[in-house]
Write a protein that holds these residues in place. Structure first.
Motif, short mmCIF file in Angstrom:
data_model
loop_
_atom_site.label_atom_id
_atom_site.label_comp_id
_atom_site.label_asym_id
_atom_site.label_seq_id
_atom_site.Cartn_x
_atom_site.Cartn_y
_atom_site.Cartn_z
N ILE A 1 0.87 -1.17 0.00
CA ILE A 1 0.00 0.00 0.00
C ILE A 1 0.91 1.22 0.00
O ILE A 1 1.66 1.45 0.95
N ASN A 2 0.84 2.00 -1.09
CA ASN A 2 1.72 3.16 -1.26
C ASN A 2 1.07 4.40 -0.66
O ASN A 2 0.57 5.26 -1.37
N TYR A 3 1.10 4.53 0.65
CA TYR A 3 0.44 5.66 1.31
C TYR A 3 1.21 6.96 1.11
O TYR A 3 0.63 8.03 1.20
N GLY A 4 2.48 6.91 0.79
CA GLY A 4 3.26 8.12 0.53
C GLY A 4 2.76 8.83 -0.73
O GLY A 4 2.65 10.06 -0.75
N SER A 5 2.46 8.08 -1.76
CA SER A 5 1.89 8.67 -2.97
C SER A 5 0.54 9.30 -2.66
O SER A 5 0.18 10.34 -3.22
N PHE A 6 -0.21 8.66 -1.77
CA PHE A 6 -1.51 9.19 -1.37
C PHE A 6 -1.34 10.53 -0.65
O PHE A 6 -2.09 11.47 -0.89
N VAL A 7 -0.32 10.63 0.20
CA VAL A 7 -0.05 11.89 0.90
C VAL A 7 0.28 12.99 -0.12
O VAL A 7 -0.21 14.12 -0.02
N ASN A 8 1.11 12.66 -1.12
CA ASN A 8 1.44 13.63 -2.16
C ASN A 8 0.18 14.07 -2.91
O ASN A 8 0.01 15.26 -3.21
N THR A 9 -0.70 13.13 -3.19
CA THR A 9 -1.94 13.45 -3.91
C THR A 9 -2.84 14.35 -3.07
O THR A 9 -3.47 15.28 -3.59
N ILE A 10 -2.91 14.10 -1.77
CA ILE A 10 -3.72 14.95 -0.89
C ILE A 10 -3.16 16.37 -0.86
O ILE A 10 -3.92 17.35 -0.94
N ILE A 11 -1.85 16.51 -0.79
CA ILE A 11 -1.24 17.84 -0.78
C ILE A 11 -1.51 18.55 -2.11
O ILE A 11 -1.86 19.74 -2.13
N ALA A 12 -1.42 17.81 -3.22
CA ALA A 12 -1.73 18.41 -4.53
C ALA A 12 -3.19 18.86 -4.58
O ALA A 12 -3.49 19.94 -5.09
N PHE A 13 -4.10 18.06 -4.04
CA PHE A 13 -5.51 18.43 -4.02
C PHE A 13 -5.73 19.71 -3.21
O PHE A 13 -6.47 20.60 -3.63
N VAL A 14 -5.09 19.79 -2.06
CA VAL A 14 -5.26 20.98 -1.22
C VAL A 14 -4.75 22.23 -1.95
O VAL A 14 -5.39 23.29 -1.91
N ILE A 15 -3.64 22.10 -2.65
CA ILE A 15 -3.10 23.24 -3.40
C ILE A 15 -4.05 23.65 -4.52
O ILE A 15 -4.34 24.83 -4.71
N VAL A 16 -4.57 22.67 -5.27
CA VAL A 16 -5.51 22.98 -6.35
C VAL A 16 -6.77 23.61 -5.79
O VAL A 16 -7.28 24.61 -6.32
N ALA A 17 -7.31 23.05 -4.70
CA ALA A 17 -8.52 23.59 -4.10
C ALA A 17 -8.29 25.02 -3.62
O ALA A 17 -9.15 25.89 -3.82
N PHE A 18 -7.14 25.29 -3.03
CA PHE A 18 -6.83 26.65 -2.57
C PHE A 18 -6.69 27.61 -3.75
O PHE A 18 -7.20 28.73 -3.71
N ALA A 19 -6.03 27.17 -4.81
CA ALA A 19 -5.86 28.02 -5.99
C ALA A 19 -7.22 28.33 -6.63
O ALA A 19 -7.48 29.47 -7.02
N ILE A 20 -8.09 27.35 -6.71
CA ILE A 20 -9.42 27.58 -7.26
C ILE A 20 -10.22 28.51 -6.35
O ILE A 20 -10.94 29.40 -6.83
N PHE A 21 -10.09 28.34 -5.05
CA PHE A 21 -10.77 29.21 -4.09
C PHE A 21 -10.35 30.67 -4.31
O PHE A 21 -11.18 31.57 -4.38
#
Length: 133
Positions: free
Chosen positions: A78-98
């Motif tokens: 289970i590659n949870y590190g990639s999941f952490v990177n994806t969550i951080i990318a999502f937060v950045i995209v969500a903030f930029a869209i906001f």
């Protein structure tokens, strides 16, 4: 024939074209954010946490076994590190869209608040005509 005409009107409508352009730009923006997270944000975080590479973090459920070349068993993890990177990318995209939506709303509010000169003139004419009667 009516359905084909209706589809053509739908496809060339401005909103559909705008949406298509938005999707293409969004995909490109997603690649930029992915690079920002993996190449710029995560290395300093890894350095601050003692050299941890989040993308390589995983929980190995069954290690690979290649002792028998005829029957190699792949690793199950289970590659949870990639999941952490994806969550951080999502937060950045969500903030930029906001931020983008806030800017657009602010510009829209300013544009809506300014009454066009022709409307002001028509309002004055209406008021003058009301006062004459």
């Amino acid at each position: 024939m009516g359905m084909l005409k209706e589809f053509k009107e739908f496809a060339v409508r401005g909103n559909v074209v705008d949406m298509a352009v938005g999707i293409v730009i969004g995909a490109a923006f997603g690649k930029i954010v992915t690079s920002l997270v993996s190449d710029i944000i995560m290395p300093p975080i890894g350095w601050l946490t003692g050299g941890i590479d989040f993308s390589a973090m995983k929980w190995v459920m069954r290690p690979a076994d290649d002792s028998n070349p005829a029957h190699k068993i792949p690793e199950v993890a289970i590659n949870y590190g990639s999941f952490v990177n994806t969550i951080i990318a999502f937060v950045i995209v969500a903030f930029a869209i906001f931020i983008l939506v806030k800017i657009i709303n602010r510009l829209y509010t300013k544009a809506a608040a300014a009454t066009p000169p022709d409307v002001v003139l028509l309002t004055e004419i209406r008021d003058l005509l009301k006062n004459k009667q």
